[in-house]
Design an enzyme around this catalytic site. Sequence first.
Site, short mmCIF file in Angstrom:
data_model
loop_
_atom_site.label_atom_id
_atom_site.label_comp_id
_atom_site.label_asym_id
_atom_site.label_seq_id
_atom_site.Cartn_x
_atom_site.Cartn_y
_atom_site.Cartn_z
N HIS A 151 -8.80 8.63 4.54
CA HIS A 151 -8.32 7.56 5.42
C HIS A 151 -8.82 7.81 6.84
CE1 HIS A 151 -4.77 7.12 2.44
NE2 HIS A 151 -5.63 6.15 2.20
N GLY A 152 -8.98 6.73 7.60
CA GLY A 152 -9.35 6.89 9.01
C GLY A 152 -10.85 6.81 9.21
N HIS A 183 -9.89 4.20 -2.09
CA HIS A 183 -9.23 4.35 -0.78
C HIS A 183 -10.21 4.98 0.20
CE1 HIS A 183 -4.87 3.66 -1.81
NE2 HIS A 183 -5.42 3.65 -2.99
N GLY A 184 -9.91 4.84 1.49
CA GLY A 184 -10.77 5.47 2.50
C GLY A 184 -12.15 4.83 2.54
N GLY A 185 -12.21 3.51 2.36
CA GLY A 185 -13.50 2.80 2.27
C GLY A 185 -14.21 2.65 3.61
N ASP A 241 0.85 -1.20 0.00
CA ASP A 241 0.00 0.00 0.00
C ASP A 241 0.90 1.25 0.00
OD1 ASP A 241 -2.43 1.32 0.07
OD2 ASP A 241 -2.80 1.01 2.21
N HIS A 242 0.27 2.43 -0.19
CA HIS A 242 0.97 3.74 -0.24
C HIS A 242 2.47 3.72 0.09
CE1 HIS A 242 -2.71 6.10 -0.55
NE2 HIS A 242 -3.24 5.24 0.28
N ASN A 260 -10.03 -0.67 -0.79
CA ASN A 260 -9.13 -0.79 0.35
C ASN A 260 -9.87 -0.67 1.67
OD1 ASN A 260 -7.21 -0.79 -1.65
ND2 ASN A 260 -6.18 1.08 -0.99
N THR A 301 -8.82 0.82 8.12
CA THR A 301 -9.27 1.28 9.45
C THR A 301 -10.27 0.31 10.08
OG1 THR A 301 -8.89 3.56 8.77
CG2 THR A 301 -10.31 3.22 10.68
ZN ZN Z 1 -5.07 4.65 0.86
#
Ligand code: ZN
Length: 281
Positions: A176-177, A204-206, A79-80, A226, A229
């Site tokens: 994210h988060g 992202h940030g799902g 990832d990232h 993704n 969290t």
């Molecule tokens: Zn991400």
Amino acid sequence: MPLKEILDRAFADRYGVAAFNVVNDLTLDAVIAGAEEVRSPLIVQTSVKTVKSMGAEVLYRLFRSLAEPASVPVTLHLDHCPEREVITTCLDTGWNSVLFDGSALPVDENTRQTIEVVAEARRHGAHVEGEIEGVRGVEDGIGSDEEGEIYPIDEAVAFLEATAVDCFAPAIGTAHGVYSTEPVLTPQRVSDIVARVPIPMVLHGGTGLSEAAFQDLIARGCAKVNISTAIKVSYLDSTRAFLDANPTKYDPPSLFREQHAAIQDLAERHLTIFGSAGKAW
Ligand SMILES: [Zn+2]
């Protein structure tokens, strides 16, 4: 299993495959067990932080030993990663794919370096996810809480054509988060990019999105979804619940069973919502 084999099928049939961030053997085993239970292909991903804390070799051997006997296709993704040396270490060690995160760079420099990463990955038969816009929110020490720059669709198309990355993470309003307020999504960007360059998009940030938002974005072309969290929350909430219920039980394996069950259940629920359940081959 190469990432591209998993994603191309998902993109063609418009279902999503969850990419779960694992942090140790327990989380890895739990997401594989969940994928096997619902017969789904699976993307396992690791943050740079996890690679550094466990060591690439240990992490990779652990992945091989748990993924090889699995009855569903499983791939390993980084990832990232803004650090080229870590990209090289993971590709040399055996990761199937990497996200080169050059979103903090000017787009032309990001493009130049992504072209190099794609060439390096190809030498290993590996694949590359690209991004030009940072996803808001810090994850495992990478990223920023500031809203990053959003580029015109033409800029994304030029990046995709120049780099030939295998999948792409556009900014679509997610973060994210844990969301403190309802995110304002821009799903049309996914449709607009896919209409110009038909390759799998990455969400992202799902964590925290509604079922309807997931399904809309997947229908538009987000084939990789993704989830990081939510795994961490499930891991620690199940831990807290167990310790609160059993304040004097000093038996780690019974705690592990609770954690494993919670994470496996979370994995099964996401794979089912994303439509990949039953798609394993
Ligand atoms: Zn991400």
